[in-house]
Design an enzyme around this catalytic site. Structure first.
Site, PDB file in Angstrom:
ATOM      1  N   CYS A 111      24.663  33.453  -2.065  1.00  0.00           N
ATOM      2  CA  CYS A 111      25.615  33.463  -3.175  1.00  0.00           C
ATOM      3  C   CYS A 111      26.814  34.326  -2.788  1.00  0.00           C
ATOM      4  CB  CYS A 111      24.982  34.023  -4.439  1.00  0.00           C
ATOM      5  SG  CYS A 111      26.177  34.174  -5.770  1.00  0.00           S
ATOM      6  N   GLY A 151      27.018  19.649  -0.945  1.00  0.00           N
ATOM      7  CA  GLY A 151      28.407  20.035  -0.710  1.00  0.00           C
ATOM      8  C   GLY A 151      29.311  18.852  -1.000  1.00  0.00           C
TER       9      GLY A 151
END
Lengths: 277, 315
Positions: free
Chosen positions: B134, B255
């Protein structure tokens, strides 16, 4: 909550910057409450990338019990709304709604008791208030006053539909070209001054955040409950992305927490909101 | 048998009816989408990242739209492990039979281990995904001048140590999610594999930034944020290709996957499954449309299994 491909009934230009979009969306019209919104897929490509949230202006058709259409009123402010103006009658548009929690209507009062409701709108922020005013006027014997702040008389069409509803309407323009010259918050102060606030049982507001903050403070000072309809950058609109956070009181972090404008809001009790953070 | 059973996918013991998952952070705790799509039709659901204690998240603005994508700096706002175990997980299990993978985050290796141990006891989850990538949470490394620390998966040694420790703590299928904010992702991928990861998932979001020229301030309160959407797909594809050519364990690709074609590209570079991220925000039907789309593609090209869908040799 529905995701539907809805037919556009009309997309009328009101002024150079304001449009009125009518969509055939029976499922959404059936359940929509004032203050709720729809998340609209404006682009078929990647620009702009995200859906755009719009408050519901009203549901229709009028004088028909089974509502099947929702009406939006939007201001052209960027790429998304610019693309939206290109939609024509008969086109289809992908929308998700109704979303969020709407305004909480005031408790029913007995007929003899005089009670007043005040709505305070800034510019395009009048949109959810019109739907609200319709509900208040249709179902209850309440006195509804509407205070609207606009830039100049060119935006006067924003008060037209409130006049039709037989509300008491007051306008403030920044340049004085219509009604009171100044800010709508000044009108509100006058409205609630000299002990007049005791007959007001609820206030509702929507508009720019600085205005909302001021309105909240005035309402709180005069001991009038106030529900604010907030706006924040938003991606999903359904509570998943946590993008549209707003800081409120009484959390565990300590003394505050972030809640979602799209899910816990967009309407909040003004006393809950921590402004400017 | 389901007519699409040829899409059945088993990744390290996670049995999915199809290889299309939803990516962590874009699907809440699952129930947010229940009115919009049939959750049972998803391959797997990866939850919002859970930390030991509840996290407030970052101040707004947290998101901003960019060209073909968006930046986010939510800051791992989540209900914390206790509420997750008591409310969110049972709530999700009640409404769907789809495998649930829990994304785990933390600020120390110990935090990851503690959460993992608690998850072992649930008996209802299909796997764990370690979010060690993250961009909005930092690990303070000793003897570094880097302000705010680094992302765990930017360092091979930390990645190895963290994954090894969690590996010892669980028999559940272990997915490790990698950051693209590295010079060579294959080094990190190898470290995670060596440490005992069953599966890798990539990419998490590349770090980005946007400035509001009207206010002359960063568009995000956090200044930087993670970029997602079609804008990052070529980066993700290149990295998945690099990693599948490096490690032996399966790779879940994500993605900027918005449609069937995007998903197929990832399968052609040997992804074992794909996950839809912000695509869910734009169109919640995206993962289900991709499942249909893949099935159609395989039929049309007379390909029996997804595994046979690889790049052809030559130019």
């Amino acid at each position: 909550m529905y995701q539907i491909k809805a037919k556009i009934i009309a997309n009328r230009r009101i002024t150079s910057r304001y449009y009125n979009l009518v969509i055939d969306a029976p499922q959404i019209a059936k359940f929509a409450k004032p203050g709720q919104f729809v998340n609209v897929c404006v682009s078929k490509g990647n620009e702009p990338f995200l859906r755009k949230p719009f408050s519901i202006y009203r549901i229709g058709p009028q004088n028909v019990r089974k509502k099947s259409k929702i009406e939006l009123l939007y201001k052209v402010v960027g790429k998304g709304t610019d693309i939206l103006t290109g939609n024509k009658t008969g086109d289809y548009i992908n929308i998700i709604g109704p979303l969020g929690n709407g305004f909480v209507l005031p408790p029913k009062t007995n007929q003899k008791q005089q009670s007043e409701i005040i709505l305070i709108g800034g510019g395009i922020g009048v949109v959810p208030l019109l739907f609200l005013a319709e509900c208040l006027k249709n179902n209850r014997s309440l006195g509804v006053s509407v205070l609207v702040g606009i830039k100049s008389k060119e935006e006067s069409f924003l008060i037209r539909d409130f006049n039709k509803l037989d509300c008491r309407v007051k306008v403030a323009t920044e340049d004085g070209s219509n009604g009171f010259k100044g800010l709508v918050t000044k009108l509100l102060k006058e409205e609630l001054g000299f002990g007049r606030s005791s007959s007001v049982c609820m206030s509702y507001t929507c508009g720019p955040s600085l205005m909302l903050e001021k309105v909240s403070k005035i309402a709180e000072k005069n001991k009038v409950p106030c529900q604010v309809c907030l706006e924040e950058y938003m991606a999903c609109g359904i509570g998943a992305c946590l993008g549209c956070a707003v800081k409120v009181k009484n959390g565990h972090f300590p003394g505050f927490k972030y809640v979602r404008v799209c899910k816990e809001g967009p309407v909040f009790d003004s006393r809950q909101v921590i402004w400017g953070e | 048998m389901n007519k699409k059973s040829f899409l059945f996918t088993d990744i390290a013991g996670i049995k999915m009816k199809n290889p299309v998952m939803v990516a962590s952070g874009t699907f809440g705790y699952g129930e947010e989408y229940k009115e919009l799509i049939d959750l049972d039709k998803l391959g797997a659901i990866v939850t919002k990242t859970i930390t030991l204690k509840p996290r407030a998240g970052n101040p707004p603005p947290r998101i901003v739209e960019t060209a073909a994508g968006m930046l986010n700096a939510v800051g791992l706002q989540n209900v914390g492990l206790d509420v997750f175990l008591k409310e969110k997980l049972p709530g999700l299990k009640k409404i769907t039979s789809t495998p649930v993978i829990v994304s785990v985050g933390g600020e120390s290796i110990l935090e990851y281990v503690k959460i993992t141990e608690a998850l072992n006891k649930t008996g209802t989850i299909a796997g764990i995904e370690l979010n060690i990538s993250c961009p909005n949470i930092r690990f303070q490394k000793k003897n570094t001048k880097l302000k705010g620390g680094i992302i765990f998966s930017q360092d091979e040694k930390i990645t190895y140590k963290l994954v090894s420790r969690v590996r010892k703590a669980t028999k559940l299928p272990l997915i490790v999610k990698l950051s693209p904010n590295v010079t060579d992702i294959t080094l990190i991928a190898r470290a995670a594999e060596k440490a005992g990861a069953d599966v890798l998932s990539l990419i998490n979001t590349p770090l980005g930034m946007a400035v509001d020229v009207t206010t002359r301030k960063p568009a995000l309160a956090n200044i930087t944020g993670g970029l997602s959407g079609p804008a990052i797909k070529p980066i993700a594809l290149r990295m998945v290709w690099e990693v599948t050519n490096t490690v032996k364990i399966p790779v879940i690709a994500m993605g900027g996957i918005m449609n069937t074609t995007d998903a197929l590209e990832f399968f052609m570079v040997k992804a074992a499954a794909v996950a839809v991220g912000v695509g869910n925000f734009i169109n919640p039907q995206t993962p289900l449309e991709i499942v249909e789309g893949i099935a159609d593609y395989l039929k049309r090209h007379r390909i029996k299994r997804l595994k046979d869908l690889s790049l052809l040799k030559g130019r």
